[in-house]
Scaffold this active site. Structure first.
Site, PDB file in Angstrom:
ATOM      1  N   GLU A 435      -3.211   2.070 -10.064  1.00  0.00           N
ATOM      2  CA  GLU A 435      -2.504   2.657  -8.927  1.00  0.00           C
ATOM      3  C   GLU A 435      -1.968   1.531  -8.047  1.00  0.00           C
ATOM      4  O   GLU A 435      -2.695   0.578  -7.726  1.00  0.00           O
ATOM      5  CB  GLU A 435      -3.435   3.558  -8.123  1.00  0.00           C
ATOM      6  N   GLU A 440       0.665   2.461   2.744  1.00  0.00           N
ATOM      7  CA  GLU A 440      -0.206   3.494   3.291  1.00  0.00           C
ATOM      8  C   GLU A 440      -0.324   3.260   4.792  1.00  0.00           C
ATOM      9  O   GLU A 440      -0.285   2.116   5.256  1.00  0.00           O
ATOM     10  CB  GLU A 440      -1.585   3.466   2.646  1.00  0.00           C
TER      11      GLU A 440
END
Length: 547
Positions: A435, A440
């Site tokens: 990932e 974020e």
């Protein structure tokens, strides 16, 4: 004349080492070491390469009766070794002969020595841009970048994740004797270490202190002292000194090598070689070295600018410039079904992160309006709705540059993300699929942008992460991007690199990945949701992929 002066200096050194000392009853019998045996191994030497592989590295091993430690003296300096093992790097290009004095040191400092003749090949010539960055016009001075998070830390030996085990906060080691040090790399190969840059005005004062590892720091040969703090020694007295420096590239990896006691930041002994992990940031180098105990790899960020000096960032130069896929969200309505599909519902367990939202494809949660994709998280009767769109099964790729221009939501509990997942996730279950979190952000830490990599051994709360500060994340559009190559993965905000990861064949980041855009609520990272939260929107101007 230079060669003659070095030979005379070496003879003087050997004469000194061969002198005798009287017994000191406080340390017992003084016995000179005997039967010195020295073996050498030229790295890369074989029948086709009798002088080595061109790196200029020779491994020395010395053994003697009654020896407590050893010293290796070369024309370029000297190196201490308690074990008798030393890797010495020679940097003069071509095949050159050297005479190395190997000194065995016994009780009371009494010594015996032998000389060894070696001949080694050096083929590496440093690139001009690296030399210019290190040296400049001859007056460039370097220091530990104490104001930057992770400017000093440690990880596993030969690790490729900066400060993987521990990294310090800005100015955390103030008062240790490290932040006042300055380092100068002269064009003639001289390395100057100023151990206190604050006491030379109005007149020069060579006195200073340094920071280092217990036991190992005594190799510096200072007057002793300092303050022990767990395994660290703070403010160990040491005067300014000079050694030699050079650049080598063992295995193709650019490496800064220092002779003798030369070191940067925190003394850890070892071979005094600093791997240059990243030099893409203007006026900065990210370097790492293994300690003499074989315990850790130590990381440092050094800068050639003094605190408070304005920095001019070098523009980021991508290796990928052909636009191969994009969505500019020019048509109002739902996202293009030829490019995007949806994750729907609550997942098996809050999407694996205890998230509180239910994902929908309703226009209230996801739509294109006025050329902008809008993903909105909403509070609805004690629960939350949002949207997650992805290119899963529609578009995936290996390596490239992803650029997303976005304005982020705000509010406690919001957790927007721009990320990528391995296309093989159904057969190689996460984290084996890998990932890549391009961006974020959590509303409970409003001014911080995060990047992360999840893969076996580093996932969930143990992911490889880094952060940067962005005060206008929710009020202005910014570019969030990742440069993904077989050799590295770099994360950027507005074309400025803030996180570099060394990629190689051992990671899952060498296969097809697809794109995901979403806003989560709460969960393991999003944290507590503001009870007054009503709605907030992730706005995206475009998504582009270059290869």
């Amino acid at each position: 004349m230079k060669k003659l002066s070095k030979i005379i200096g070496l003879i003087a050194v050997l004469a000194f080492f061969g002198s005798c000392e009287k017994d000191d009853p406080t340390i017992g019998d003084i016995i000179a070491p005997t039967n010195i045996v020295v073996t050498t191994e030229i790295v890369g030497q074989d029948a086709d390469n009798p002088f080595g592989d061109g790196t200029g590295i020779i491994n020395f091993s010395a053994r003697a009766n009654n020896a407590l430690s050893y010293k290796f003296v070369t024309p370029g300096g000297q190196q201490m070794s308690a074990s008798g093992n030393a890797a010495i790097t020679f940097t003069n290009v071509g095949i050159n002969s050297y005479q190395v004095a190997v000194v065995a040191i016994g009780t009371g400092g009494v010594t015996s020595s032998v000389t060894v003749d070696v001949e080694v090949l050096v083929t590496y010539e440093p690139p001009a841009d690296l030399l210019e960055k290190l040296v400049g016009d001859g007056s460039k001075t370097w220091r530990i970048k104490s104001e930057k998070k992770g400017h000093f830390g440690l990880g596993p030996v030969d690790g490729n994740v900066p400060v993987e085990y521990f990294g310090v906060q800005p100015e955390e080691k103030a008062g240790s004797g490290m932040y006042t040090d300055r380092y100068i790399f002269d064009r003639d190969g001289t390395f100057t270490h100023i151990t206190d840059s604050t006491n030379d005005d109005p007149t020069y004062n060579p006195e200073g202190t340094v920071f280092g590892r217990e036991n190992l720091i005594n190799e510096l040969g200072g007057v002793g002292g300092g303050t022990q703090q767990e395994a660290d020694v703070l403010n160990y007295p040491l005067n300014d000194y000079t050694e030699n420096w050079g650049l080598i590239a063992p295995g193709g990896v650019e490496t800064l090598t220092l002779t003798g006691k030369g070191f940067i930041g925190y003394y850890v002994g070892g071979n005094h070689q600093y791997r240059i992990f990243d030099r893409s940031v203007s006026n900065e180098l990210l370097i790492t070295t293994n300690d003499g105990n074989g315990e850790f790899s130590w990381w440092f960020i050094i800068t050639s600018q003094e605190p408070g000096e304005g920095e001019v960032d070098e523009p980021f130069s991508s290796v990928y410039n052909d636009l191969v896929w994009e969505d500019t969200f020019d048509v109002d309505g739902a996202p293009d079904p030829d490019k995007w599909t949806y994750d729907l519902g609550t997942g098996d367990n809050g999407w694996g992160n205890n998230e509180k939202q239910s994902y929908t494809n309703n226009p209230d949660n996801v739509k294109i309006e006025d050329g902008i994709l809008k993903i909105t998280a909403k509070a609805e009767n004690g629960s939350y709705t949002s949207s997650r769109i992805k290119t899963d099964g529609i578009y995936s790729f290996t390596y490239g540059r992803v650029e997303v221009r976005a304005k982020l939501p705000s509010g406690g509990g919001t957790w927007p993300a721009i990320w990528m997942l391995g296309q093989n996730y159904q057969t190689d279950i996460w984290p084996a699929s890998g990932e890549i979190d391009v961006m974020e952000h959590v509303g409970n830490n409003q001014n911080t942008i995060l990047s992360a990599l999840h893969f076996p051994g580093n996932y969930g709360g143990n992911a490889v992460t880094q952060s940067t500060t962005l005060p206008t994340a929710s009020t202005e559009f910014h570019n969030y991007s990742v440069e993904w190559t077989p050799e590295f993965i770099k994360f950027l905000v507005d074309d400025k690199v803030f996180h570099t990861f060394a990629n190689d064949v051992s990671t899952p980041f060498n296969a097809d990945f697809f794109l995901i855009l979403n806003v989560a609520m709460g969960g393991n990272l999003g944290g507590a949701i503001d009870p007054n939260f009503t709605a907030s929107t992730l706005e995206i101007d475009y998504v582009k992929v270059y290869q």
